[in-house]
Design an enzyme around this catalytic site. Structure first.
Site, PDB file in Angstrom:
ATOM      1  N   ARG A 190       8.381  31.007 -31.846  1.00 41.58           N
ATOM      2  CA  ARG A 190       8.817  29.671 -32.276  1.00 41.58           C
ATOM      3  C   ARG A 190      10.175  29.756 -32.969  1.00 41.58           C
ATOM      4  O   ARG A 190      11.046  28.917 -32.757  1.00 41.58           O
ATOM      5  CB  ARG A 190       7.759  29.054 -33.195  1.00 41.58           C
ATOM      6  CG  ARG A 190       8.190  27.770 -33.899  1.00 41.58           C
ATOM      7  CD  ARG A 190       8.685  26.704 -32.930  1.00 41.58           C
ATOM      8  NE  ARG A 190       9.298  25.596 -33.611  1.00 41.58           N
ATOM      9  CZ  ARG A 190      10.581  25.525 -33.984  1.00 41.58           C
ATOM     10  NH1 ARG A 190      11.406  26.539 -33.758  1.00 41.58           N
ATOM     11  NH2 ARG A 190      11.051  24.452 -34.574  1.00 41.58           N
ATOM     12  N   ILE A 202       9.555  26.205 -42.823  1.00 46.61           N
ATOM     13  CA  ILE A 202       8.198  25.858 -42.403  1.00 46.61           C
ATOM     14  C   ILE A 202       7.944  26.494 -41.041  1.00 46.61           C
ATOM     15  O   ILE A 202       7.941  25.826 -40.009  1.00 46.61           O
ATOM     16  CB  ILE A 202       7.985  24.323 -42.361  1.00 46.61           C
ATOM     17  CG1 ILE A 202       8.410  23.678 -43.673  1.00 46.61           C
ATOM     18  CG2 ILE A 202       6.509  24.016 -42.067  1.00 46.61           C
ATOM     19  CD1 ILE A 202       8.340  22.153 -43.685  1.00 46.61           C
ATOM     20  N   PRO A 203       7.759  27.816 -41.017  1.00 45.21           N
ATOM     21  CA  PRO A 203       7.442  28.462 -39.747  1.00 45.21           C
ATOM     22  C   PRO A 203       6.088  27.946 -39.249  1.00 45.21           C
ATOM     23  O   PRO A 203       5.159  27.774 -40.041  1.00 45.21           O
ATOM     24  CB  PRO A 203       7.404  29.953 -40.090  1.00 45.21           C
ATOM     25  CG  PRO A 203       7.276  30.029 -41.563  1.00 45.21           C
ATOM     26  CD  PRO A 203       7.798  28.757 -42.137  1.00 45.21           C
ATOM     27  N   HIS A 204       6.022  27.661 -37.967  1.00 45.17           N
ATOM     28  CA  HIS A 204       4.794  27.083 -37.425  1.00 45.17           C
ATOM     29  C   HIS A 204       4.637  27.440 -35.960  1.00 45.17           C
ATOM     30  O   HIS A 204       5.619  27.767 -35.284  1.00 45.17           O
ATOM     31  CB  HIS A 204       4.791  25.563 -37.591  1.00 45.17           C
ATOM     32  CG  HIS A 204       5.968  24.898 -36.951  1.00 45.17           C
ATOM     33  ND1 HIS A 204       7.203  24.819 -37.577  1.00 45.17           N
ATOM     34  CD2 HIS A 204       6.121  24.307 -35.756  1.00 45.17           C
ATOM     35  CE1 HIS A 204       8.054  24.195 -36.778  1.00 45.17           C
ATOM     36  NE2 HIS A 204       7.425  23.875 -35.667  1.00 45.17           N
ATOM     37  N   CYS A 205       3.408  27.357 -35.473  1.00 43.25           N
ATOM     38  CA  CYS A 205       3.138  27.613 -34.060  1.00 43.25           C
ATOM     39  C   CYS A 205       1.762  27.102 -33.699  1.00 43.25           C
ATOM     40  O   CYS A 205       0.929  26.846 -34.561  1.00 43.25           O
ATOM     41  CB  CYS A 205       3.248  29.103 -33.743  1.00 43.25           C
ATOM     42  SG  CYS A 205       1.967  30.115 -34.520  1.00 43.25           S
TER      43      CYS A 205
END
Length: 152
Positions: free
Chosen positions: A50, A64-67
């Protein structure tokens, strides 16, 4: 979804060490410890994939790292402060010292977007950011985050 439903004291990490985005590996390992049905390498690879699409650094020292995660049954959040702040390729070029990692089920597109928006809104408040940065422990970080979200 409420912050309290996403986060737990055990996934509120204070002063996480790391010098690059690879500190996401530490986050992935913490998630895998709490949710053993998920593999740390898979989580890490999904988060890094991501990041390759574009930085999740939103500015003001926040990322805000997200996946979407295969096999994930419900959203999982991890809140952490870093020591020291790290380069996260944020748009404002400021180093990041507050991260909220978000993992969601693969088919939860709308919930994913809504939850990201709520987290971003919480972190847009400079008072909230400063409170979180002052936390000295994971339990304190968790309590401050929950209290801040309830007051918002």
């Amino acid at each position: 979804m409420t912050l309290e439903a996403l986060l737990s004291p055990r996934l509120s990490l204070c002063h996480l060490a790391g010098s690059s985005k690879k500190l996401l590996l530490n986050i992935a390992q913490a998630i895998a410890e709490q949710y053993p049905q998920h593999d740390a390498d898979t989580i890490f690879n999904q988060l890094i994939a991501r990041e390759r699409l574009g930085s999740t650094g939103i500015g003001d020292g926040v990322a805000i790292p997200h996946c979407r995660l295969p096999g994930c049954e419900r959203p999982i959040g991890v809140l952490c402060t870093t020591e020291p702040a790290i380069d996260f390729d944020a748009a404002d070029r400021q180093p990041v010292d507050l991260l909220f990692a978000l993992l969601v089920p693969e088919d939860a597109e709308q919930e994913h977007l809504e939850t990201l928006a709520e987290i971003a809104a919480l972190f847009s408040d400079s008072r909230v950011r400063e409170k979180l940065r002052q936390a000295r422990s994971g339990d304190e970080l968790y309590a401050l985050a929950i209290d801040s979200a309830a007051a918002a």
